[in-house]
Design a protein around this motif. Structure first.
Motif, mmCIF file in Angstrom:
data_model
loop_
_atom_site.group_PDB
_atom_site.id
_atom_site.type_symbol
_atom_site.label_atom_id
_atom_site.label_comp_id
_atom_site.label_asym_id
_atom_site.label_seq_id
_atom_site.Cartn_x
_atom_site.Cartn_y
_atom_site.Cartn_z
ATOM 1 N N GLY A 214 -1.413 4.500 -2.725
ATOM 2 C CA GLY A 214 -1.256 4.663 -1.403
ATOM 3 C C GLY A 214 -0.495 5.891 -1.130
ATOM 4 O O GLY A 214 -0.668 6.590 -0.161
ATOM 5 N N PHE B 101 0.773 -1.254 -0.056
ATOM 6 C CA PHE B 101 0.021 0.031 -0.046
ATOM 7 C C PHE B 101 0.830 1.354 -0.031
ATOM 8 O O PHE B 101 0.635 2.167 -0.955
ATOM 9 N N SER C 255 -6.984 -2.995 0.315
ATOM 10 C CA SER C 255 -5.555 -3.205 0.861
ATOM 11 C C SER C 255 -6.008 -3.604 2.422
ATOM 12 O O SER C 255 -5.187 -3.950 3.368
ATOM 13 N N LEU D 193 -8.197 0.995 -1.630
ATOM 14 C CA LEU D 193 -8.159 1.467 -0.053
ATOM 15 C C LEU D 193 -8.706 0.192 0.706
ATOM 16 O O LEU D 193 -8.067 -0.562 1.537
#
Ligand code: FES
Lengths: 239, 248
Positions: free
Chosen positions: A24, A18, B244, B241
């Motif tokens: 990220g 990430f 993840s 996101l």
């Protein structure tokens, strides 16, 4: 993906993946910027005590400095700034590498805004301002301008060059935020058809309010404030 | 009308390229931009010169092959149109037009205006599909899909992978393309079982190709011939996101 192969714990490699990813890094950059906006609000709220007079402002400043958590907060703030700057510079280099041969003619179709075009420039301006701002007002580089903080700050603001640079820098902050706030919302994935457009407009209002709020100080104390600190201003002029 | 063209000529991926000036005369208002280039090429061939290489296929705005940067704008001056849909009536006698290839490290020039966009294929191959068996067609009411989701998924699926988003992006980012491909599945129940895997794999493939980082300039949306919205990029950010945090 490399990290995923070599590290032993799946959870931690997902986190590394990430942090290493373009998205990220962008989320971290936006998050740091967002938190810095919180600092801007707190700092502006404190600064506005200037309009309540010397006593109110000096008391506020003393109370703030007496807080034992302040060094921690300052450290955190510096870390946020450094993270924001480092990630922005990294992205800039990655983006240059992503287009090694530039266009002879590049026009686009009008989506870019004055704020988005100048992010690097306004960022550099803000950094230069912060260095001068902290050096003069906190570390008293350039001399002490008065017996207390209020007198010191107003003493500096009476210098038209100093006040002018202050106004320019906070205009830069406004321009930076005009792109930054809506960009951060997009990066966080805000995409509600009703709320997100409204939030983006509020972001623009926030940018203007922050710039106007901060600019009110150098404008008022630089040119319009009654001369209560006449002694120091006269000294300033004599130097 | 008579026009002056400045066209990027480059022998192959390794040779340096440059703009070469050409005069084209007798261009009619009714011609498409590519037909105008055909006319020039015919003249070049008659003169014994090398014809200008450019990609094209359907010439009706559905295949995404025609990738031209025209006067600094991906697919030229029209909105929501490909280069092949651009018509010469948009120009005037005496105009000078600069034509360059789409530029990105991930889109190396093959020859003249032709670039290799197989990076997009590799990103798509990394996760832009549904591999779980979804069975035969079920009764429509068994699998409810809200109309607005169906519309959004179809809008995202109209991406023709032309690469204009990358070409127009000041950062040469491929986010709009990847966002469209992730979105078309994320919005529908058939795509849900693999949504985390897909978001992680396609992001990873995108970065591996060397595309730039999105800074939300939205030039991609403005240049997209299929009008793919940047709200898809917000969805991709969200999906990534989410994946993840949640993926196993
Ligand atoms: S040639 Fe197919 S879209 Fe232009």
């Amino acid at each position: 993906m490399e990290a995923a192969k070599t590290c032993c714990c799946k959870r931690s490699c997902r986190f590394l993946e990430f942090l290493e990813s373009s998205i990220g890094k962008k989320i971290m950059l936006a998050l740091a910027g967002f938190l810095l906006c919180g600092f801007l609000i707190a700092h502006l709220a404190g600064n506005l005590f200037m309009f309540a007079g010397a006593d109110a402002f000096n008391h506020y400043a003393e109370a703030l400095e007496a807080n034992p958590l302040i060094p921690l907060a300052e450290g955190g703030l510096v870390a946020l700034f450094l993270l924001h700057i480092a990630l922005a510079i990294r992205a800039k280099f990655a983006n240059q590498a992503a287009r090694p041969v530039d266009y002879e003619v590049y026009r686009g179709k009008g989506a870019r805004t004055p704020g988005s075009r100048t992010m690097a420039m306004t960022g550099a301006l803000i950094l230069a301002f912060i260095i001068i701002h902290v050096a003069t007002l906190k570390f008293e580089v350039g001399g002490l301008k008065g017996p207390d903080l209020y007198a010191h700050v107003t003493g500096w603001l009476k210098n038209p060059l100093y006040a002018g640079f202050y106004i320019l820098a906070v205009a830069g902050v406004g321009l930076h935020l005009s792109h930054g706030v809506q960009s951060a919302l997009q990066t966080f994935g805000a995409g509600h058809p009703r709320y997100t457009p409204m939030l983006k407009k509020l972001g623009l209002l926030f940018a203007v309010s922050i710039a106007a709020g901060f600019a009110s100080l150098p404008i008022y104390f630089g040119w319009f404030a009654p001369n209560t600190t006449a002694c120091c201003a006269a000294e300033e002029g004599a130097q | 009308m008579n026009l002056t063209l400045k066209v990027w000529r480059q022998k192959d991926a390794k040779s340096p390229g440059g703009l070469v000036e050409y005069q084209v005369s007798g261009v009619s208002n009714d011609m498409s931009f590519l037909e105008m280039l055909d006319i020039l090429n015919e003249e070049l061939v008659v003169k014994g010169e090398d014809a200008i290489c450019f990609d094209h296929d359907c010439r009706e705005g559905i295949c995404g092959m025609c990738a031209l940067m025209i006067d600094g704008q991906a697919h030229g001056k029209d909105k929501a149109a490909t280069s092949c849909q651009l018509h010469m009536r948009r120009y005037q006698d005496g105009d000078t037009i600069t034509i360059e290839p789409f530029r990105a490290k991930a889109f190396p020039v093959v020859k003249d205006l032709v670039v290799d966009r197989s990076a997009f294929d590799r990103i798509q191959a990394a996760g832009g599909f549904v591999s779980v068996g979804t069975g035969g067609a079920v009764d429509a009411n068994c699998l409810p899909v809200p109309k607005q989701n169906a519309e959004k998924a179809l809008d995202a699926a109209s991406c023709i992978g032309c690469g204009a988003c990358v070409a127009a992006c000041p950062n040469a980012s491929a986010m709009l393309f990847v966002a469209a491909k992730v979105s078309q599945y994320a919005l529908l129940p058939q795509g849900r079982p693999e949504r985390e895997k897909r978001a992680l794999a396609m992001r990873s493939a995108m970065d591996a190709e060397g595309f730039g980082h999105c800074s939300n300039e939205y030039e991609c949306e403005a240049a997209c011939p299929k009008d793919i919205k940047v709200s898809n990029i917000a969805r991709l950010n969200r999906e990534f996101l989410r994946a993840s945090v949640l993926a196993e």
